[in-house]
Write a protein that holds these residues in place. Sequence first.
Motif, PDB file in Angstrom:
ATOM      1  N   GLN A 145      14.450   4.608   7.667  1.00 10.55           N
ATOM      2  CA  GLN A 145      14.859   5.092   6.343  1.00 10.55           C
ATOM      3  C   GLN A 145      14.032   4.509   5.206  1.00 10.55           C
ATOM      4  N   ALA A 146      13.212   3.513   5.514  1.00 12.10           N
ATOM      5  CA  ALA A 146      12.408   2.874   4.463  1.00 12.10           C
ATOM      6  C   ALA A 146      11.381   3.855   3.913  1.00 12.10           C
ATOM      7  N   LYS A 147      10.974   3.614   2.662  1.00  6.86           N
ATOM      8  CA  LYS A 147       9.991   4.462   1.994  1.00  6.86           C
ATOM      9  C   LYS A 147       8.630   3.769   1.974  1.00  6.86           C
ATOM     10  N   THR A 148       7.599   4.535   2.212  1.00  2.00           N
ATOM     11  CA  THR A 148       6.255   3.977   2.128  1.00  2.00           C
ATOM     12  C   THR A 148       5.956   3.577   0.690  1.00  2.00           C
ATOM     13  N   GLY A 149       5.185   2.502   0.565  1.00  2.00           N
ATOM     14  CA  GLY A 149       4.898   1.970  -0.754  1.00  2.00           C
ATOM     15  C   GLY A 149       5.990   1.056  -1.262  1.00  2.00           C
ATOM     16  N   ASP A 150       6.973   0.757  -0.408  1.00  2.00           N
ATOM     17  CA  ASP A 150       8.113  -0.046  -0.837  1.00  2.00           C
ATOM     18  C   ASP A 150       8.423  -1.112   0.222  1.00  2.00           C
ATOM     19  N   THR A 151       9.364  -1.990  -0.131  1.00  2.00           N
ATOM     20  CA  THR A 151       9.766  -3.083   0.752  1.00  2.00           C
ATOM     21  C   THR A 151      11.180  -2.864   1.241  1.00  2.00           C
ATOM     22  N   VAL A 152      11.403  -3.098   2.533  1.00  2.00           N
ATOM     23  CA  VAL A 152      12.751  -3.070   3.079  1.00  2.00           C
ATOM     24  C   VAL A 152      13.088  -4.492   3.522  1.00  2.00           C
ATOM     25  N   ASN A 153      14.214  -5.014   3.030  1.00  2.00           N
ATOM     26  CA  ASN A 153      14.663  -6.361   3.390  1.00  2.00           C
ATOM     27  C   ASN A 153      15.634  -6.271   4.555  1.00  2.00           C
ATOM     28  N   VAL A 154      15.341  -6.993   5.612  1.00  2.00           N
ATOM     29  CA  VAL A 154      16.156  -6.969   6.825  1.00  2.00           C
ATOM     30  C   VAL A 154      16.726  -8.368   7.047  1.00  2.00           C
ATOM     31  N   GLN A 155      18.044  -8.479   6.975  1.00  2.00           N
ATOM     32  CA  GLN A 155      18.683  -9.782   7.178  1.00  2.00           C
ATOM     33  C   GLN A 155      18.918 -10.009   8.664  1.00  2.00           C
ATOM     34  N   ALA A 159       0.836  -1.199   0.000  1.00  2.00           N
ATOM     35  CA  ALA A 159       0.000   0.000   0.000  1.00  2.00           C
ATOM     36  C   ALA A 159       0.871   1.249   0.000  1.00  2.00           C
ATOM     37  N   ASP A 160       0.363   2.315  -0.593  1.00  2.00           N
ATOM     38  CA  ASP A 160       1.146   3.555  -0.706  1.00  2.00           C
ATOM     39  C   ASP A 160       1.522   4.146   0.640  1.00  2.00           C
ATOM     40  N   ASN A 161       0.719   3.868   1.672  1.00  3.22           N
ATOM     41  CA  ASN A 161       0.980   4.455   2.993  1.00  3.22           C
ATOM     42  C   ASN A 161       1.585   3.457   3.970  1.00  3.22           C
ATOM     43  N   ALA A 162       2.146   2.371   3.439  1.00  4.21           N
ATOM     44  CA  ALA A 162       2.707   1.332   4.316  1.00  4.21           C
ATOM     45  C   ALA A 162       4.112   0.964   3.875  1.00  4.21           C
ATOM     46  N   VAL A 163       4.843   0.375   4.787  1.00  8.99           N
ATOM     47  CA  VAL A 163       6.158  -0.184   4.512  1.00  8.99           C
ATOM     48  C   VAL A 163       6.078  -1.687   4.730  1.00  8.99           C
ATOM     49  N   ARG A 164       6.583  -2.447   3.766  1.00  8.09           N
ATOM     50  CA  ARG A 164       6.653  -3.899   3.950  1.00  8.09           C
ATOM     51  C   ARG A 164       8.027  -4.252   4.492  1.00  8.09           C
ATOM     52  N   ILE A 165       8.055  -4.858   5.669  1.00  5.24           N
ATOM     53  CA  ILE A 165       9.304  -5.280   6.301  1.00  5.24           C
ATOM     54  C   ILE A 165       9.446  -6.771   6.046  1.00  5.24           C
ATOM     55  N   ASN A 166      10.443  -7.130   5.264  1.00  5.76           N
ATOM     56  CA  ASN A 166      10.667  -8.528   4.900  1.00  5.76           C
ATOM     57  C   ASN A 166      11.930  -9.023   5.588  1.00  5.76           C
ATOM     58  N   PHE A 167      11.751  -9.946   6.529  1.00  3.67           N
ATOM     59  CA  PHE A 167      12.885 -10.486   7.271  1.00  3.67           C
ATOM     60  C   PHE A 167      13.430 -11.713   6.535  1.00  3.67           C
ATOM     61  N   THR A 168      14.754 -11.762   6.342  1.00  2.00           N
ATOM     62  CA  THR A 168      15.386 -12.890   5.660  1.00  2.00           C
ATOM     63  C   THR A 168      16.523 -13.433   6.512  1.00  2.00           C
ATOM     64  N   ASP A 169      16.908 -14.676   6.202  1.00  2.00           N
ATOM     65  CA  ASP A 169      18.092 -15.216   6.863  1.00  2.00           C
ATOM     66  C   ASP A 169      19.334 -14.857   6.040  1.00  2.00           C
ATOM     67  N   ALA A 170      20.483 -15.369   6.442  1.00  4.15           N
ATOM     68  CA  ALA A 170      21.731 -14.994   5.785  1.00  4.15           C
ATOM     69  C   ALA A 170      21.780 -15.412   4.316  1.00  4.15           C
ATOM     70  N   SER A 171      21.007 -16.439   3.954  1.00  2.66           N
ATOM     71  CA  SER A 171      20.997 -16.904   2.571  1.00  2.66           C
ATOM     72  C   SER A 171      20.018 -16.130   1.706  1.00  2.66           C
TER      73      SER A 171
END
Length: 500
Positions: A353-363, A267-279
């Motif tokens: 620092q993440a932008k709304t409407g986008d995904t931030v990948n967190v390892q 959504a334009d007003n949300a941030v998707r936080i995607n948690f990943t492992d080291a791989s």
Amino acid sequence: MKKSLKKTLFAGVAALSFVAVAGVSSTNASAKSYAKVTRNSNKPLRTDATTRNVAVNGTSALYTKAGTLKGAKIVATKTTLAGLKNSKQGQKNFRAYRVATTNRGSVYYKVVSFDKTYRGWIYGGKSVTAFAGGIASFNTTTAPAAAKSASASSASSASSAEQTTALTDAQKAATYKIATTGTANDGTQVTYTYPAWTEYKKGRVITDSTPYKDATFKITDQTTRTREGDLWVKIAATDSANAKANGWIKFSALKVATPAPTTTPVADNAVRINFTDASGKSIASLDYVKANAKKGDSFGSLQANSTNTGYTWKFDATTNTADLQNKIDAALQGTGYAFDVTNNANNQAVIAQAKTGDTVNVQLSKGNTVYQQLSPYAHDTTATDPKTAGDKLTATSATSTNPAVFVGITNEPITVPAATDSDANGLTAPFPVDLSGILTTTGSLDSAKLQKVYTDLLAAPTAQTDATSATYKTRVADLNAAIAKAAARSYIAPANLNVT
């Protein structure tokens, strides 16, 4: 008469002189001097072959030898080469492989077209460090233009229409099959070491794809052939048994085997936080809405630190940190991972620092292991209701280096009970037993101490010497039962137990 003869002779001599002079002048005009190749300058090029791909431009002809050398003959005219300049066929790419310099300072390169139709020497400027004159460096492949849509709703398959733009994320995530297997050498049925006609003398990986009609592949790379403008992809088999077919093929030659999972747009007003492992494998994700935000807004803001000596990214007043932390905890529950945005400034800065409407990948990486407190109980499986908790077990620390699983009975005292109406062991009072020394911390049995326990038990209150008597047998059975109960109620406290 004499005067007339003299005039005639004079005129004849003058004419003869003119002819002689004219003859000399003609001979000088036709004389031609030729260049020579300087000593040791004619040699093969040794640089990376992929950096020696060139294109002709039609400003110089192609010769059998350097064009200013005596005996040089034309292989291809300027007009012919000008027609190849903008060819839409990779076969008309050229590879430079030798260089020579003349005594006039001109540099010539020996080149060959990828299809070997043309081969010869061409003027290349005045320096051996760069291609110039009749040729120029040429990139036979180029990065494809950005995909028209990077959303998951984009086509996740190869289309029958030739795609020229880069793959979408959905297309990258899908698996594919070769649409029509066979032997055609046109980029549609077999695979290549490089996209066809983009490197000199580089050809097919396989010559028949029929054995791989059921094989599935992932796309690992992509590029566009510069002259043809078509999209090629590098494929790798999902089953290593089919890895011999790995290579480059036209994207349009593939068909979808398994589409990429559909992903809901952020959504334009949300941030998707995607948690990943080291791989890079996804562990969990969540979408978090920022109040009154529009697409492209920063989730947080750059704020001065407490001493006003610097700035750091933090959540602003519109973010409910406790609520976000609760949602992160819920998303990561049961994974063995944690991510603290409440007390960890670095973690908070990543999300801020993440932008709304986008995904931030967190390892994430597992730090301190989370343990769960367990309370062990012993159950009698023959009981009427086995779900009823039995005796709570007592922990015994494993401090010995001996690998034995059991390293000693608890120091809790045990007793052999006194005789009852149903237990004729002959004891008038409970008999205390010290078991702490029977099994040592090295896991070995102290038989002397065990014998003493039996001897003392059989002597109380009156000695039992008849091993066949009921009293003797019952007293020994009651001792064994007491020891078994103590052992059942003791266990080694687990160390470094991962709860997953």
